[in-house]
Design a protein around this motif. Structure first.
Motif, PDB file in Angstrom:
ATOM      1  N   GLY A 172      10.556 -35.607 -15.299  1.00 36.32           N
ATOM      2  CA  GLY A 172       9.128 -35.885 -15.386  1.00 36.32           C
ATOM      3  C   GLY A 172       8.563 -36.275 -14.030  1.00 36.32           C
ATOM      4  N   HIS A 173       7.304 -35.917 -13.802  1.00 34.86           N
ATOM      5  CA  HIS A 173       6.636 -36.212 -12.535  1.00 34.86           C
ATOM      6  C   HIS A 173       5.181 -36.613 -12.788  1.00 34.86           C
ATOM      7  N   ASP A 174       4.682 -37.450 -11.891  1.00 37.64           N
ATOM      8  CA  ASP A 174       3.250 -37.724 -11.852  1.00 37.64           C
ATOM      9  C   ASP A 174       2.582 -36.559 -11.139  1.00 37.64           C
ATOM     10  N   ARG A 175       1.384 -36.217 -11.601  1.00 39.84           N
ATOM     11  CA  ARG A 175       0.615 -35.135 -10.981  1.00 39.84           C
ATOM     12  C   ARG A 175      -0.512 -35.743 -10.161  1.00 39.84           C
ATOM     13  N   TRP A 176      -0.550 -35.400  -8.879  1.00 43.82           N
ATOM     14  CA  TRP A 176      -1.585 -35.863  -7.965  1.00 43.82           C
ATOM     15  C   TRP A 176      -2.353 -34.653  -7.467  1.00 43.82           C
ATOM     16  N   ALA A 177      -3.655 -34.785  -7.243  1.00 44.85           N
ATOM     17  CA  ALA A 177      -4.458 -33.648  -6.803  1.00 44.85           C
ATOM     18  C   ALA A 177      -5.574 -34.092  -5.860  1.00 44.85           C
ATOM     19  N   LEU A 178      -5.991 -33.140  -5.026  1.00 40.38           N
ATOM     20  CA  LEU A 178      -7.088 -33.345  -4.084  1.00 40.38           C
ATOM     21  C   LEU A 178      -7.868 -32.044  -4.000  1.00 40.38           C
ATOM     22  N   THR A 179      -9.196 -32.119  -4.068  1.00 37.96           N
ATOM     23  CA  THR A 179     -10.020 -30.930  -3.904  1.00 37.96           C
ATOM     24  C   THR A 179     -10.682 -30.960  -2.526  1.00 37.96           C
ATOM     25  N   ASN A 180     -11.136 -29.790  -2.089  1.00 32.46           N
ATOM     26  CA  ASN A 180     -11.744 -29.711  -0.767  1.00 32.46           C
ATOM     27  C   ASN A 180     -12.991 -30.591  -0.660  1.00 32.46           C
ATOM     28  N   ASP A 181     -13.781 -30.681  -1.723  1.00 28.73           N
ATOM     29  CA  ASP A 181     -14.974 -31.523  -1.650  1.00 28.73           C
ATOM     30  C   ASP A 181     -14.616 -33.008  -1.646  1.00 28.73           C
ATOM     31  N   MET A 182     -13.535 -33.412  -2.324  1.00 30.10           N
ATOM     32  CA  MET A 182     -13.066 -34.794  -2.247  1.00 30.10           C
ATOM     33  C   MET A 182     -12.653 -35.133  -0.813  1.00 30.10           C
ATOM     34  N   HIS A 183     -12.091 -34.160  -0.125  1.00 34.74           N
ATOM     35  CA  HIS A 183     -11.603 -34.373   1.241  1.00 34.74           C
ATOM     36  C   HIS A 183     -12.697 -34.157   2.292  1.00 34.74           C
ATOM     37  N   GLY A 184     -13.806 -33.552   1.894  1.00 33.40           N
ATOM     38  CA  GLY A 184     -14.911 -33.349   2.821  1.00 33.40           C
ATOM     39  C   GLY A 184     -14.809 -32.106   3.682  1.00 33.40           C
TER      40      GLY A 184
END
Length: 197
Positions: A172-184
């Motif tokens: 099992g794993h935690d899922r982490w995410a980042l979108t381009n708009d979150m990052h600017g």
């Protein structure tokens, strides 16, 4: 250090994609085999290729179609490989998503090189590759990896049991995410595979 004094990679090394104060980001090439394997073996337990045959199979995943991108974080002053980052499973169309895998190589772990290098990877992924989203699946007990993605603003999207096959078992794993708009970093024009509607 002036531009002329800094490390200039050999022509067989991968093209420099991004650079920061201490590190450069470049693509993995066949000429990296020996140093890469040495770093993996020193890491004892890294889930990366540790033999020439396994390295060549691994390298073949990063094809010209760019469904995956094999990247290295190298020290800017010496060119030594500090770590590896892969953008795996790149899916275009309506998703525009990639999945990150990464590892720091001893003796360069815990010195901030991966934090600096991941910043370059994000710039490359969002500006050059024009991805919309990056994901990282992280074992809940891998606190260093969790802190790394948190430093860059990734959000935790939950836990998935039996997500990845690692060391002979589904884990099992935690899922982490980042979108381009979150990052600017939102590109002026989207990737050509993104539908208009």
């Amino acid at each position: 250090m002036t531009e002329s004094d800094e490390f200039k990679p050999a022509t067989e090394s991968g093209e420099i994609l991004e650079r920061s104060f201490r590190v450069i980001l470049r693509r993995l090439t066949s000429h990296d085999q020996d140093e890469f394997i040495k770093g993996v073996r020193a890491g004892n337990g890294l889930n990366l290729p540790a033999t020439p045959e396994a390295f060549q199979t691994f390298l073949a995943r990063f094809d010209e179609g760019r469904s995956a991108d094999g990247l290295l974080i190298c020290l800017r002053d010496t060119g030594a490989i500090a770590g590896n980052v892969n953008i795996n499973s790149i899916i275009r169309g309506r998703f525009q998503n990639g999945s990150l895998g990464y590892a720091a190589f001893p003796p360069y772990a815990n010195r901030g090189y991966m934090t600096e290098g991941l910043g370059l990877v994000l710039r490359h992924a969002f500006r050059t590759l024009r991805l919309h989203r990056l994901e990282a699946q992280i074992s809940p007990d891998n606190h260093a990896s969790i802190k790394l993605v948190q430093r860059h603003g990734f959000r935790n999207e939950g836990y998935s049991p039996d997500l990845l096959f690692i060391n002979g078992a589904w884990r099992g794993h935690d899922r982490w995410a980042l979108t381009n708009d979150m990052h600017g970093i939102v590109p002026d024009t989207p990737h050509p595979t993104l539908p208009a509607h």
